[in-house]
Design a protein around this motif. Structure first.
Motif, short mmCIF file in Angstrom:
data_model
loop_
_atom_site.label_atom_id
_atom_site.label_comp_id
_atom_site.label_asym_id
_atom_site.label_seq_id
_atom_site.Cartn_x
_atom_site.Cartn_y
_atom_site.Cartn_z
N ARG A 176 -4.71 8.93 4.38
CA ARG A 176 -5.00 8.37 5.70
C ARG A 176 -6.50 8.18 5.92
NH1 ARG A 176 -0.81 12.28 9.04
NH2 ARG A 176 1.09 11.09 8.56
N ILE A 199 0.27 4.26 1.21
CA ILE A 199 0.30 5.03 2.45
C ILE A 199 1.35 4.48 3.42
CG2 ILE A 199 -1.60 3.79 3.55
CD1 ILE A 199 -0.71 7.52 3.97
N ARG A 200 1.52 3.19 3.47
CA ARG A 200 2.54 2.61 4.36
C ARG A 200 3.94 3.04 3.93
NH1 ARG A 200 0.02 -3.35 4.66
NH2 ARG A 200 -1.68 -2.89 6.11
N THR A 201 4.17 3.04 2.64
CA THR A 201 5.47 3.46 2.11
C THR A 201 5.71 4.93 2.42
OG1 THR A 201 5.21 1.85 0.32
CG2 THR A 201 6.89 3.56 0.03
N GLU A 250 -7.90 6.77 -2.52
CA GLU A 250 -7.15 5.84 -3.37
C GLU A 250 -6.66 6.61 -4.59
OE1 GLU A 250 -6.51 2.53 -2.99
OE2 GLU A 250 -7.53 2.44 -1.06
N GLU A 278 4.33 6.69 4.90
CA GLU A 278 4.52 6.87 6.35
C GLU A 278 5.96 6.51 6.75
OE1 GLU A 278 2.49 8.40 8.19
OE2 GLU A 278 0.45 8.01 7.52
N LYS A 279 6.49 5.45 6.17
CA LYS A 279 7.87 5.07 6.46
C LYS A 279 8.84 6.16 5.98
CE LYS A 279 11.22 1.41 5.57
NZ LYS A 279 11.49 0.16 4.87
N ARG A 293 5.76 7.59 -6.03
CA ARG A 293 6.86 6.65 -5.81
C ARG A 293 8.14 7.15 -6.49
NH1 ARG A 293 5.33 2.05 -3.31
NH2 ARG A 293 3.12 1.51 -3.35
N MET A 352 0.83 -1.19 0.00
CA MET A 352 0.00 0.00 0.00
C MET A 352 0.87 1.25 0.00
SD MET A 352 -3.21 -0.43 2.56
CE MET A 352 -4.20 0.97 2.19
N ARG A 406 8.83 9.13 8.34
CA ARG A 406 9.60 8.87 9.57
C ARG A 406 11.10 8.93 9.29
NH1 ARG A 406 5.64 5.06 10.09
NH2 ARG A 406 7.02 3.38 9.45
N GLU A 436 0.11 7.45 -8.25
CA GLU A 436 0.92 6.59 -7.39
C GLU A 436 2.33 6.45 -7.96
OE1 GLU A 436 1.05 2.13 -5.43
OE2 GLU A 436 -0.87 2.96 -6.10
#
Length: 71
Positions: free
Chosen positions: A35, A3-5, A39, A7-8, A49, A1, A11, A45
């Motif tokens: 969040r 959003i996970r990428t 989509e 969020e990482k 990326r 997903m 951080r 996307e």
């Protein structure tokens, strides 16, 4: 997903979600909307990326500044 990428990435680079949105998507609410369940379309996307990959590459290629000793 995606959003996970993201969020990482946020951080790792200690970057605010709104700053990321402005830089990557020209939309300060982009991450906040993801969040909440937004989509993104495939081209969006891919662009996001690509931004993250380019940011990493630029950071890795940045010359290391040397500390000059003035004496």
């Amino acid at each position: 997903m995606l959003i996970r990428t993201i969020e990482k990435f946020l951080r790792q680079h200690d970057m605010a979600a709104t700053k990321f949105g402005r830089l990557a998507a020209h939309d300060p609410r982009f991450v906040l909307d993801l969040r909440m369940g937004r989509e993104p379309r495939a081209p969006t996307e891919q662009r996001i990326r690509g931004f993250m990959a380019g940011f990493e590459a630029a950071r890795d290629a940045a010359p290391v500044q040397e500390i000059a000793h003035v004496g």
